[in-house]
Design an enzyme around this catalytic site. Structure first.
Site, PDB file in Angstrom:
ATOM      1  N   CYS B 178      45.540  35.528  44.182  1.00 34.52           N
ATOM      2  CA  CYS B 178      46.280  36.619  44.837  1.00 34.52           C
ATOM      3  C   CYS B 178      46.571  37.802  43.918  1.00 34.52           C
ATOM      4  CB  CYS B 178      47.578  36.078  45.419  1.00 34.52           C
ATOM      5  SG  CYS B 178      47.282  34.637  46.449  1.00 34.52           S
ATOM      6  N   HIS B 311      55.201  41.772  45.755  1.00 39.31           N
ATOM      7  CA  HIS B 311      54.252  40.747  46.200  1.00 39.31           C
ATOM      8  C   HIS B 311      54.837  40.111  47.465  1.00 39.31           C
ATOM      9  CE1 HIS B 311      50.965  37.982  45.826  1.00 39.31           C
ATOM     10  NE2 HIS B 311      51.747  36.934  45.690  1.00 39.31           N
ATOM     11  N   HIS B 348      49.298  38.025  54.366  1.00 46.85           N
ATOM     12  CA  HIS B 348      48.833  37.929  52.986  1.00 46.85           C
ATOM     13  C   HIS B 348      47.308  38.023  52.962  1.00 46.85           C
ATOM     14  CE1 HIS B 348      48.415  36.914  48.903  1.00 46.85           C
ATOM     15  NE2 HIS B 348      49.380  36.010  48.779  1.00 46.85           N
TER      16      HIS B 348
END
Lengths: 426, 428
Positions: B178, B311, B348
């Site tokens: 990620c 994030h 995400h």
């Protein structure tokens, strides 16, 4: 104008089809034959015909010197290979592992296919059983950056942590990132590693693409041994390999201060892309890549004639080897016709000895940086090479001792177009 | 060139500008769709319908709709021979890159100097790979469709863009889970500073696939409801797919060809927790080091941060650790700096999350607005951040310096990335 410190390699380690450690790499070059093993076809992935062999890691290979069985159980195969190689690099560099914590160590890894066996296992769980059967452990180790993370965890390396996935050019791009992190002072030490595994599913997929030696034997090739033949007139594909190589990078000043012997200085890394290449291969036009390599050398004041050895990425594919030979010829000699009177520097084709995996080029480059490590017995001629391809006019290493040189060019042209080169000064 | 522009003191020859943006999101295949959706504050997350998700902890996802025909250029593009071999993620990547390329008014004949591609990704064409594997396993077809694997590897989207645009410079894909998109932006910035490339396309594209959907479910990291970053009742993330691409070049180059930068990319930083394979350091130690490194690289202080695009996954552990990291950096200011999470609206994007969130950050600076973060219940009182909720918030630009946005990305394996953008000084 900002001046950047020189970056040197002070240690390396490798695991490959011939075993673990630098000695195993030397042995692979002495044996002159890739240790090929039958691929397990029981999964039902393979065609009836096609390739049957791969340069896999010996399933009984003992890595316990570098990773305890308990640690190994928590790692995917490429993670194990990468961690073991990284620890070997620290050993050779005479660098205490505790320094990894102190020096905000960067870890940069590359992989072509990632942890493919764990990905396969996970997909089997999801597709054949149920999505709810997915193992969280397999999932967390199936990511491409798992080897980089495991190296960082074991060494306490808290610097930048990156993974490059750019197929065959990935290892040199990873080196470039390690160099950049050191030059900019973002880290005091960089571990650069390339790690790839081979498994039955990956082998079957590559076989279906027809890129492996033995994938699509012609009538003329019936009965031919299934081996890679880099630059040979009759080359017909590569041998899938597995392994890892790790390098330890630091500034030249750091090496001097701690009395370490630099094995090589990384003089330059050069990168380019060939937009004419198709997704799984190479183009027929060497000019875009040759132009970049030539300009890259010129801009760094490197005379092509100063290059004493080329470590090629050639793996035995018809397109890829041709493209690499022509790019080298055009960039280094200024011409692309095959004239045996105008030769390239000696060319080492490590994938003939070690199979196609990212660590092969790095390991061979490092072997060439310390030829004394292999000087007790002569090395074998390039396995699989029998006949000069008249179009390429290139004869790879013919055995004996490695030449003692001052400058090495490492070349990697990835299927798909991405390319990278590295110049090492000894 | 050593002159500075305006009173910023920055060197236009080495300062990097953002001059074009591209985005593919659940709201459509353009940046305009994306920005409109962000400001509306309604999550583009709904029941997943690309594959069967029954029996899993969640059935939600943020999916890109097949409404790409609203872009005439894409209709034409999809007819090309090359496009027939592209994966879903490749299409996201090419669509966003072409949009960004045009937005930056770059020469399509590729006479704009050395161009490089710096992409981050983690799944790429895994969905197509799964289709191939399923055919193989279930022997549904005598010959499984090998075409599904033509662009299967993680470098597929970046390479597809390079091939489509005729790029000859550095092309690389970073896959650090990620954090990939944020790391790719940093690599692009370095390459521009070195003069290795003149133009950089930085970003990433990922598509949903069964493997990551089931994987995150197995980790119990998903929320059965709409994700709620930084809220007390959060219980995980929602997965998404799409692409974000930024065109980067030096300020000098942008100005010389008459382009006004949208924002500046001033710095980046990276670190590793070296703590756990899937859990962040609980006190945000590694994350704060990445942010500190990015601020140092940008040569700006915490007081110049106008907002943070976090994030913000919506998992218990991430959001708490991230809040702790912000507190380490901002100290007393932590409760006064607006924080938002794009994942609350589009899910995400995994390896490309840093890319789409960078696009959101640049749009925020350019328009002077921070998009809201949706979520049920109250903001977690244990996380000391000023979360932008419900409505967009206008930026207070009266503080010192240029005014910056920090975008953070944290990954499996403890890899952390942060980038610092700044307002273009001449922006109104």
């Amino acid at each position: 104008m900002t001046t950047f410190p020189d970056i040197v390699i002070t240690g390396w380690g490798a695991v490959g089809p011939s075993g673990a450690g630098r000695e195993a790499v030397v042995q692979a070059f002495r044996d002159g034959a890739v240790p090929l093993r039958e691929v397990d076809r029981s999964g039902g992935y393979h065609r009836n015909a096609g390739s049957r062999l791969a340069a896999t890691i010996d399933s009984n290979l003992d890595l316990s010197t570098w990773i305890s069985p308990r640690q190994a159980r928590r790692m995917s195969p490429p993670s194990r290979l990468a961690v073991a190689s990284a620890r070997m690099a620290f050993e050779q560099a005479d660098m205490p592992e505790e320094e990894a914590k102190v020096r905000n160590t960067a870890v940069v890894t590359s992989t072509s296919f990632g942890p493919s066996s764990y990905t396969e296992d996970l997909m089997r769980q999801i597709l054949l059983d149920a999505p709810t059967a997915a193992s969280p452990f397999l999932f967390s180790e199936a990511v491409a950056n798992a080897p980089a993370a495991q190296i960082a965890l074991l060494l306490g390396a808290k610097g930048p942590n990156l993974t490059i996935t750019q197929r065959e050019s990935g290892p040199l791009l990873a080196v470039a990132h390690g160099v950049e992190a050191l030059r900019r002072g973002r880290t005091g030490l960089a571990v650069v590693a390339a790690a790839d595994e081979s498994n039955a599913l990956l082998h079957s997929v590559l076989d279906r693409f027809g890129v492996l030696a033995g994938s699509r034997p012609t009538r003329d090739e019936a009965g031919m041994e299934e081996v890679a033949r880099p630059f040979d007139h009759h080359r017909n594909g590569f041998v899938l390999g597995a392994g890892a190589t790790a390098l330890l990078l630091e500034t030249a000043t750091s090496a001097v201060e701690r009395g370490a012997r630099p094995l090589a200085t990384i003089r330059a890394t050069i990168t380019a892309f060939d937009p004419g290449a198709h997704e799984a291969g190479w183009s027929n036009d060497p000019e875009p890549l040759a132009r970049h390599l030539r300009r890259g050398l010129e801009s760094r004041g490197i005379e092509p004639s100063s290059i004493g050895l080329v470590v090629a990425g050639a793996a035995g594919t018809r397109e890829g080897d041709r493209q690499e030979a022509l790019v080298l010829r055009r960039a280094l000699l200024g011409q692309d016709w095959a004239d045996l009177g105008v030769q390239l520097p000696p060319v080492l084709a490590p994938k003939a000895y070690m199979g196609e995996h990212g660590g092969a080029s790095l390991a061979a480059a490092m072997l060439a940086c310390e030829p004394e490590a292999a000087d007790t017995e002569p090395l074998a001629a390039t396995p699989g090479f029998r006949e000069v391809d008249p179009e390429l006019g290139l004869v790879p290493f013919q055995g004996g001792t490695l030449p003692t040189v001052h400058r090495i060019l490492v070349s990697t042209l990835a299927a798909g177009g991405s390319s990278a080169w590295m110049i090492l000064d000894l | 060139m050593s002159t500075t522009f305006d009173s910023s003191g920055l060197d236009p020859a080495t300062t990097v500008a953002v001059t074009g943006l591209g985005a593919v999101s659940p709201w459509g295949w353009t940046v305009h769709d994306f920005w409109r959706g962000l400001l509306a504050g309604e999550p583009g997350i709904s029941e997943a319908d690309q594959f069967d998700v029954r029996g899993q902890r969640t059935s939600l996802a943020s999916e890109v709709r097949d409404d790409d025909r609203r872009r005439d250029d894409l209709v034409e593009l999809w007819r090309s021979a090359a496009a027939r071999r592209w994966s879903r993620a490749d299409r996201f990547a090419v669509a966003a890159s072409v949009e960004a390329w045009h937005h930056a008014e770059l020469d399509t004949s590729n006479n704009d100097g050395e161009v490089g591609i710096f992409f981050g990704g983690s799944t790429a064409a895994m969905a197509e790979g799964e289709e191939f594997f399923e055919q193989l396993l279930r022997q549904r077809r005598p010959r499984p469709t090998i075409r599904y694997l033509a662009s299967h590897q993680i470098n597929g989207p970046g390479d597809a863009v390079a091939r489509h645009l005729g790029v000859c410079g550095r092309v690389e894909t970073l896959s650090s889970a990620c954090a990939s998109g944020g790391l790719a932006l940093g690599s692009a910035l370095d390459a521009l500073r070195r003069g290795e490339v003149d133009i950089a396309l930085a970003g990433g594209a990922d598509s949903l696939c069964k493997l990551t959907y089931a994987g995150f479910n197995s980790l119990r990291a998903v929320d059965a409801e709409l994700c709620a970053p930084f809220h007390a009742e959060r219980s995980g993330l929602n997965l998404g797919e799409g692409a974000g691409v930024l065109i980067l070049e030096t300020v000098a180059r942008a100005l010389s060809r008459g382009r006004t930068p949208l924002a500046l990319l001033l710095g980046h930083g990276a670190s590793c927790d070296a703590h756990h394979m899937t859990a962040p350091h609980p006190e945000g130690e590694g994350a704060s080091r990445a942010i500190a490194a990015a601020l140092r690289d940008a040569d700006v202080g915490p007081a110049e941060i106008l907002f943070i695009n976090a994030h913000g996954t919506g998992t218990q552990l991430n959001d708490k650790a991230e809040g702790a990291a912000f507190a380490r950096i901002l100290e007393q200011r932590v409760s006064h700096v607006p924080v938002t999470s794009t994942k609350g609206l589009v899910g995400h994007y995994l390896g490309s999350s840093g890319a789409i969130e960078a696009v959101a950050s640049v749009l925020g600076l350019h328009h002077g607005l921070v998009h809201p973060t949706p979520g049920r219940g109250e903001v977690d009182p244990e996380i000391p951040v000023d979360l932008v909720r419900r409505d967009p918030r206008r930026l207070d630009t009266s503080g010192p310096g240029l005014g910056c946005a920090v975008s953070t990305s944290f990954a499996f394996g403890g890899s952390n990335a942060a980038v610092v953008f700044a307002r273009w000084p001449r922006a109104s």
